[in-house]
Design a protein around this motif. Structure first.
Motif, mmCIF file in Angstrom:
data_model
loop_
_atom_site.group_PDB
_atom_site.id
_atom_site.type_symbol
_atom_site.label_atom_id
_atom_site.label_comp_id
_atom_site.label_asym_id
_atom_site.label_seq_id
_atom_site.Cartn_x
_atom_site.Cartn_y
_atom_site.Cartn_z
ATOM 1 N N THR A 107 0.845 -1.189 0.000
ATOM 2 C CA THR A 107 0.000 0.000 0.000
ATOM 3 C C THR A 107 0.884 1.245 0.000
ATOM 4 O O THR A 107 1.744 1.403 0.874
ATOM 5 C CB THR A 107 -0.913 0.017 1.236
ATOM 6 O OG1 THR A 107 -1.701 -1.177 1.249
ATOM 7 C CG2 THR A 107 -1.831 1.225 1.220
ATOM 8 N N GLY A 108 0.709 2.095 -0.994
ATOM 9 C CA GLY A 108 1.541 3.275 -1.122
ATOM 10 C C GLY A 108 2.887 3.009 -1.766
ATOM 11 O O GLY A 108 3.740 3.903 -1.836
ATOM 12 N N GLY A 109 3.087 1.786 -2.240
ATOM 13 C CA GLY A 109 4.370 1.396 -2.813
ATOM 14 C C GLY A 109 4.414 1.513 -4.322
ATOM 15 O O GLY A 109 3.629 2.232 -4.942
ATOM 16 N N LYS A 110 5.331 0.777 -4.924
ATOM 17 C CA LYS A 110 5.594 0.851 -6.358
ATOM 18 C C LYS A 110 4.733 -0.132 -7.145
ATOM 19 O O LYS A 110 4.540 -1.273 -6.724
ATOM 20 C CB LYS A 110 7.069 0.554 -6.617
ATOM 21 C CG LYS A 110 7.480 0.596 -8.078
ATOM 22 C CD LYS A 110 8.950 0.235 -8.236
ATOM 23 C CE LYS A 110 9.360 0.241 -9.698
ATOM 24 N NZ LYS A 110 10.798 -0.144 -9.856
ATOM 25 N N CYS A 111 4.242 0.317 -8.289
ATOM 26 C CA CYS A 111 3.525 -0.579 -9.196
ATOM 27 C C CYS A 111 4.568 -1.381 -9.974
ATOM 28 O O CYS A 111 5.370 -0.803 -10.716
ATOM 29 C CB CYS A 111 2.640 0.212 -10.152
ATOM 30 S SG CYS A 111 1.752 -0.818 -11.342
ATOM 31 N N ILE A 112 4.551 -2.704 -9.813
ATOM 32 C CA ILE A 112 5.572 -3.544 -10.449
ATOM 33 C C ILE A 112 5.076 -4.258 -11.699
ATOM 34 O O ILE A 112 5.868 -4.606 -12.578
ATOM 35 C CB ILE A 112 6.130 -4.583 -9.458
ATOM 36 C CG1 ILE A 112 4.989 -5.424 -8.846
ATOM 37 C CG2 ILE A 112 6.963 -3.899 -8.382
ATOM 38 C CD1 ILE A 112 5.475 -6.621 -8.049
ATOM 39 N N ARG A 113 3.781 -4.512 -11.781
ATOM 40 C CA ARG A 113 3.250 -5.262 -12.916
ATOM 41 C C ARG A 113 1.846 -4.789 -13.265
ATOM 42 O O ARG A 113 1.094 -4.308 -12.418
ATOM 43 C CB ARG A 113 3.191 -6.770 -12.612
ATOM 44 C CG ARG A 113 4.543 -7.444 -12.424
ATOM 45 C CD ARG A 113 5.321 -7.547 -13.713
ATOM 46 N NE ARG A 113 6.557 -8.282 -13.523
ATOM 47 C CZ ARG A 113 7.712 -7.732 -13.167
ATOM 48 N NH1 ARG A 113 7.764 -6.425 -12.932
ATOM 49 N NH2 ARG A 113 8.796 -8.474 -13.039
ATOM 50 N N HIS A 114 1.503 -4.994 -14.546
ATOM 51 C CA HIS A 114 0.136 -4.838 -15.026
ATOM 52 C C HIS A 114 -0.353 -6.200 -15.510
ATOM 53 O O HIS A 114 0.329 -6.860 -16.291
ATOM 54 C CB HIS A 114 0.067 -3.868 -16.205
ATOM 55 C CG HIS A 114 0.165 -2.427 -15.811
ATOM 56 N ND1 HIS A 114 -0.029 -1.395 -16.717
ATOM 57 C CD2 HIS A 114 0.430 -1.836 -14.631
ATOM 58 C CE1 HIS A 114 0.118 -0.229 -16.098
ATOM 59 N NE2 HIS A 114 0.404 -0.476 -14.836
ATOM 60 N N ARG B 219 1.109 -6.281 -0.142
ATOM 61 C CA ARG B 219 1.278 -6.173 1.316
ATOM 62 C C ARG B 219 0.737 -4.843 1.821
ATOM 63 O O ARG B 219 0.544 -3.896 1.056
ATOM 64 C CB ARG B 219 2.758 -6.322 1.697
ATOM 65 C CG ARG B 219 3.352 -7.678 1.317
ATOM 66 C CD ARG B 219 4.828 -7.766 1.701
ATOM 67 N NE ARG B 219 5.460 -8.970 1.193
ATOM 68 C CZ ARG B 219 5.503 -10.137 1.821
ATOM 69 N NH1 ARG B 219 4.926 -10.248 3.022
ATOM 70 N NH2 ARG B 219 6.101 -11.182 1.289
ATOM 71 N N GLU B 220 0.509 -4.810 3.115
ATOM 72 C CA GLU B 220 0.079 -3.579 3.762
ATOM 73 C C GLU B 220 1.235 -2.578 3.760
ATOM 74 O O GLU B 220 2.347 -2.879 3.343
ATOM 75 C CB GLU B 220 -0.367 -3.866 5.203
ATOM 76 C CG GLU B 220 -1.542 -4.818 5.329
ATOM 77 C CD GLU B 220 -2.868 -4.205 4.903
ATOM 78 O OE1 GLU B 220 -2.894 -3.008 4.552
ATOM 79 O OE2 GLU B 220 -3.886 -4.927 4.930
ATOM 80 N N GLU B 221 0.977 -1.387 4.274
ATOM 81 C CA GLU B 221 1.969 -0.320 4.266
ATOM 82 C C GLU B 221 3.235 -0.713 5.026
ATOM 83 O O GLU B 221 4.326 -0.220 4.719
ATOM 84 C CB GLU B 221 1.372 0.959 4.860
ATOM 85 C CG GLU B 221 2.182 2.201 4.591
ATOM 86 C CD GLU B 221 1.442 3.465 4.983
ATOM 87 O OE1 GLU B 221 2.037 4.553 4.856
ATOM 88 O OE2 GLU B 221 0.275 3.367 5.399
ATOM 89 N N ASP B 222 3.126 -1.632 5.990
ATOM 90 C CA ASP B 222 4.300 -2.050 6.758
ATOM 91 C C ASP B 222 5.277 -2.900 5.936
ATOM 92 O O ASP B 222 6.394 -3.190 6.361
ATOM 93 C CB ASP B 222 3.893 -2.809 8.025
ATOM 94 C CG ASP B 222 3.123 -4.098 7.746
ATOM 95 O OD1 ASP B 222 3.103 -4.555 6.584
ATOM 96 O OD2 ASP B 222 2.534 -4.654 8.693
#
Length: 238
Positions: free
Chosen positions: A189-196, A216-219
């Protein structure tokens, strides 16, 4: 010494011979594609056979798979034979181009996690180069095959990084295949988009749908509820 296999709830992926191992984004892809009503599917570039086995688990379809690499062919064959669905899994040990020449079959679903790095430098590992870089298996080959062998209401599914996904979407239009839906997969959450995860159909749509999935969650440690629900039928930990 790490395991040479990845154990799922209903099947095992032996992967000691393959350059590309089981990874989370491939598992998301295999669990996400809609296959329950399909009668015949094709997995292009099956590798270990992971995607073919995942879709076989939740469908009654005949699942065919194409693979160019000899080591991966041996691994996929083993994994298919040891699975509960060996009687409807069929491996074609050859390049897609060779398979396409005599093929007259129509498929309800075609899916592929193809070689994708269009501009990046290649490694010294020849097997990984074949698995990760467009070369022997080109985007154009996939599209040409799908245009000819996808049923009228069929769907083509691709798993690609964002830049390559955008490139593929433009190429697809020249083959009368249009982006219908995109699932953007984020590390957290809030991270990088790695795949479509892309869904293509014949005929343009008014507006392609975009969905998101956080692994995964923000943690960065806890799996999200959406990811858990998607992989619950596959992962032993859920």
């Amino acid at each position: 010494m790490p395991n040479t296999y990845f154990q799922f709830k209903q099947f095992r992926i032996n992967q000691d011979l393959c350059a590309m191992k089981v990874c989370t984004d491939s598992c998301v892809f295999g669990a996400y594609v809609e296959v329950r009503q399909a009668k015949r599917l094709l997995d292009i570039g099956t590798g270990t056979g992971l995607l073919a086995l995942m879709v076989a688990q939740r469908s009654e379809a005949v699942v065919e798979a194409v693979e160019i690499n000899p080591e991966a062919q041996a691994q996929a064959r083993q994994n298919f034979l040891e699975s509960p669905w060996a009687d409807r899994l069929l491996l074609h040990p050859m390049p897609l181009q060779e398979f396409a020449e005599p093929c007259t079959q129509q498929y309800d679903v075609i899916l592929s996690n193809p070689p994708f790095f269009l501009a990046s430098l290649k490694s010294n590992d020849a097997a990984k180069n074949t698995a990760k870089h467009t070369g022997d298996l080109l985007f154009e080959d996939i599209l040409t095959f799908a245009q000819k062998h996808l049923t009228e209401s069929g769907k083509l599914y691709l798993l690609l990084p964002p830049a390559e996904a955008n490139h593929f979407a433009e190429l697809a239009k020249t083959h009368a295949l249009y982006l219908n839906e995109t699932l953007e997969v984020y590390t957290r959450t809030g991270g990088k988009c790695i795949r479509h995860v892309q869904t293509y159909t014949f005929g343009p749509t008014e507006q392609a749908v975009t969905k998101t999935l956080d692994i995964r969650e923000e943690d960065g440690k806890t799996y999200t509820e959406d990811f858990t629900a998607l992989l619950r039928d596959y992962y032993l930990i859920f």
